[in-house]
Scaffold this active site. Structure first.
Site, short mmCIF file in Angstrom:
data_model
loop_
_atom_site.label_atom_id
_atom_site.label_comp_id
_atom_site.label_asym_id
_atom_site.label_seq_id
_atom_site.Cartn_x
_atom_site.Cartn_y
_atom_site.Cartn_z
N LYS A 269 0.85 -1.20 0.00
CA LYS A 269 0.00 0.00 0.00
C LYS A 269 0.88 1.25 0.00
O LYS A 269 1.69 1.46 0.90
CB LYS A 269 -0.92 0.00 1.23
CG LYS A 269 -1.70 1.30 1.45
CD LYS A 269 -2.66 1.25 2.64
CE LYS A 269 -3.29 2.61 2.94
NZ LYS A 269 -4.19 2.60 4.11
N ASP A 274 -2.52 10.12 3.83
CA ASP A 274 -3.93 9.75 3.97
C ASP A 274 -4.64 10.77 4.87
O ASP A 274 -4.57 10.70 6.09
CB ASP A 274 -4.05 8.34 4.58
CG ASP A 274 -5.50 7.89 4.67
OD1 ASP A 274 -6.37 8.58 4.10
OD2 ASP A 274 -5.75 6.86 5.31
N LYS A 281 -10.19 12.75 8.16
CA LYS A 281 -9.74 12.31 9.48
C LYS A 281 -9.74 13.51 10.43
O LYS A 281 -9.70 14.65 9.99
CB LYS A 281 -8.31 11.78 9.38
CG LYS A 281 -8.18 10.43 8.72
CD LYS A 281 -6.73 9.96 8.75
CE LYS A 281 -6.57 8.60 8.10
NZ LYS A 281 -7.32 7.51 8.75
N ASP A 292 1.58 6.18 5.63
CA ASP A 292 0.59 5.26 5.06
C ASP A 292 1.11 4.57 3.79
O ASP A 292 0.37 3.87 3.11
CB ASP A 292 -0.72 6.01 4.77
CG ASP A 292 -1.94 5.13 4.95
OD1 ASP A 292 -1.82 4.06 5.58
OD2 ASP A 292 -3.01 5.50 4.43
N ASP A 351 -12.16 7.18 3.53
CA ASP A 351 -10.97 6.92 4.35
C ASP A 351 -10.56 5.44 4.28
O ASP A 351 -9.48 5.07 4.74
CB ASP A 351 -11.22 7.34 5.80
CG ASP A 351 -9.95 7.50 6.60
OD1 ASP A 351 -8.86 7.49 5.97
OD2 ASP A 351 -10.04 7.64 7.84
N GLU A 353 -9.38 3.85 1.88
CA GLU A 353 -8.82 3.99 0.53
C GLU A 353 -7.77 2.93 0.23
O GLU A 353 -7.51 2.63 -0.93
CB GLU A 353 -8.22 5.39 0.37
CG GLU A 353 -6.81 5.59 0.91
CD GLU A 353 -6.67 5.35 2.41
OE1 GLU A 353 -7.68 5.46 3.12
OE2 GLU A 353 -5.55 5.03 2.86
N ARG A 355 -7.71 -0.27 0.72
CA ARG A 355 -8.28 -1.46 0.08
C ARG A 355 -8.66 -1.18 -1.38
O ARG A 355 -8.64 -2.08 -2.20
CB ARG A 355 -9.48 -1.96 0.90
CG ARG A 355 -10.58 -0.95 1.05
CD ARG A 355 -11.53 -1.29 2.21
NE ARG A 355 -10.93 -1.01 3.51
CZ ARG A 355 -11.53 -1.24 4.67
NH1 ARG A 355 -12.73 -1.79 4.70
NH2 ARG A 355 -10.92 -0.95 5.81
#
Ligand code: BES
Ligand code: ZN
Ligand code: ZN
Length: 499
Positions: A269, A274, A281, A292, A351, A353, A355
């Site tokens: 990933k 993020d 967030k 991230d 959020d 994201e 996946r």
């Protein structure tokens, strides 16, 4: 960015003959009788060490260091490091002890550091493995992100050399092999740490892709850098379209067994920042979301080792790269988007994201012929709630593969703990208007829910999903792990590929 320029050497010499700034020897917790090397240091210090051990001022607790100045002799100073209890002693303890020594060495500004090989000197552990763990603990322990401060509180100090010494000639060969391996692995892990610690305005998707290209080039790996939008990676693009930074998907391929059809895909990933997107967030610790892309960094770090270690396997590293930002162009909760697989996705939470980008990366890896998938991702805050920073969460569809990764992870000091993928979690992702939604909306079991989403795109291919949200980035240093990026799980992945 800068690696640790500490040289590692193995030398066949007696302890008393070696000229150095600092010599490291060890004691076990709760043992009054000193081992050979500690006994020699004790003699040089006129029995002071044994007196302190008897009085309990030296306890031998793992990572405890006690420093002595030697008036005469070849070593200027000696440090006694605690190895903890003998019955709990393992390679991880070697790493922790080595890291304590090297930090002490930096503190006292020792340029040449010599150490006996903890574990091998007492005959408790394999000689090659102990030397490898000692070097890993030292190189990982001395790591410091250089950063950008113009004014520094303490001026940088560079340890010039770490020398592993033993008077037994037979140990030199296994020590050298272990030390060499430990050094390249730890350096790759430190490099992965650098990428994660780098702020997101510097480590953009474009910058990461350029670096991946450079690493592929110097290692002779086949490389592609793709524009996700042009490739039909609609799930990845759905995350990227809110940001001004262009996204990328890069792939690096190593072929160690050209006659085999087997191909392991490592998928990382790579969200370089993020913010949560429109499902923004909260500001609290949002700065940490520069990390991230720790999965991407670990995959790149692992790929960078293959040309050196030459495992007889085919490996492809697939790294989807983008920011996740809110804007007038961003995907909104409730939007339905496509994906490379053809499945449609209802984005219930922008959020979730990771996946989304992994879904397309998984499909891409399968299109490139992957027969085994291992994805690595800072996927869920829920994984931190469940396991803290004590273990990586592991999930998947192939128990033998998961068992193997858990076993190698334990062996190299990177613990993993399996979480389930039950049908209940899959059912909770059913959408009224698309093939799947990206969150259940219940907030329950998010690590398993995230894995259940990925499972749809994985299909039948053997697959393991590593949720490193808790283990990739620490708010407080621990042993050989610094505050910030840890480099997890480079060692596990490389051990998996070479053993
Ligand atoms: N990158 C985060 C997960 C994360 C959180 C990693 C904290 C490291 C530290 C991920 O993209 C995310 O935001 N996940 C959501 C999923 C939820 C919306 C189902 C989460 O965990 O809250
Ligand atoms: Zn997120
Ligand atoms: Zn994320």
């Amino acid at each position: 960015m800068m690696g640790v320029e500490m040289k590692i050497r193995v030398e066949h010499k007696s302890l008393v003959d070696f000229k150095c700034d600092l010599l490291a020897v060890n004691v076990f917790e709760g043992e009054k009788k000193l081992d050979g090397a500690a006994a020699a240091a004790d003699r040089a210090l006129g029995g002071l060490v044994s007196r302190l051990v008897r009085s309990g001022e030296i306890t031998g607790k793992l990572g405890e260091t006690t420093l002595f100045h030697l008036g005469a002799g070849r070593a200027k100073k000696v440090v006694i490091v605690g190895l903890g209890k003998r019955d709990k002693f393992d390679l991880e303890a070697v790493r922790t002890a080595a890291s304590a020594v090297i930090k002490k060495a930096r503190e006292v500004r020792a340029k040449i550091v010599a150490s006996i090989v903890h574990g091998a000197s007492c005959g408790c552990l394999d000689q090659r493995d102990s030397a490898k763990a000692l070097v890993e603990g030292s190189v990982l322990g001395v790591y410091k992100f250089p950063g950008y401060a113009k004014e520094k509180e303490t001026p940088d100090f560079q340890i010039r050399e770490l020398v592993l010494i033993d008077s037994d000639a037979k140990k030199i060969k296994p020590f050298s092999a272990g030390a060499k391996l430990g050094l390249i692995i730890a350096e790759a892990e430190n490099h992965a740490r650098d990428l994660v610690n780098e702020p997101s305005n510097k480590m953009t998707p474009t910058a990461f892709a350029k670096l991946a290209q450079h690493i592929a080039k110097i290692n002779g790996l086949k490389f592609v850098s793709l524009d996700p939008k042009r490739e039909g990676m609609e799930a990845l693009w759905a995350v990227a379209k809110g940001s001004s930074e262009p996204p990328r998907l890069v792939a690096l391929e190593y072929r160690g067994n050209p006659r085999s059809k087997e191909k392991i895909a490592l998928i990382g990933k790579g969200i370089t920042f993020d913010s949560g997107g429109i499902s923004l967030k909260s500001p609290k610790r949002m700065d940490e979301m520069k990390s991230d892309m720790a999965g991407a960094a670990a995959v790149l770090g692992t790929m960078s080792l293959l040309a050196d270690l030459k495992p007889k396997k085919n490996v492809i590293g697939v790294i989807p790269l983008t920011e996740n930002m809110p804007s007038g162009h961003a995907t909104k909760p409730g939007d339905v988007v496509g994906s490379l697989s053809g499945y449609t996705i209802e984005v219930t939470n922008t959020d979730a994201e990771g996946r989304m980008i992994l879904a397309d990366a998984i499909t891409y890896a399968k299109k490139r012929g992957a027969t085994k998938l291992i994805d690595v991702a800072t996927l869920t805050g829920g994984c931190i709630t469940a396991l803290g920073d004590a273990a990586t969460g592991i999930m998947g569809n192939d128990q033998a593969l998961l068992d193997r990764i858990i076993e190698v992870g334990n062996r190299c000091g990177q613990r993993l703990w399996q979480l389930p993928i039950y049908d209940e979690y899959k059912n909770a992702l059913k959408s009224a208007i698309a093939d799947i939604k990206n969150t259940s909306g219940t907030g329950k079991a998010s690590p398993s829910s995230g894995a259940s989403f990925l499972a749809k795109f994985v299909g039948e291919t053997p697959w393991a999903h590593l949720d490193i949200a808790g283990t990739a980035f620490l708010d407080k240093a621990r042993g050989y792990l610094p505050e910030g990026a840890t480099g997890v799980p480079v060692r596990t992945l490389i051990e998996f590929l070479v053993s």
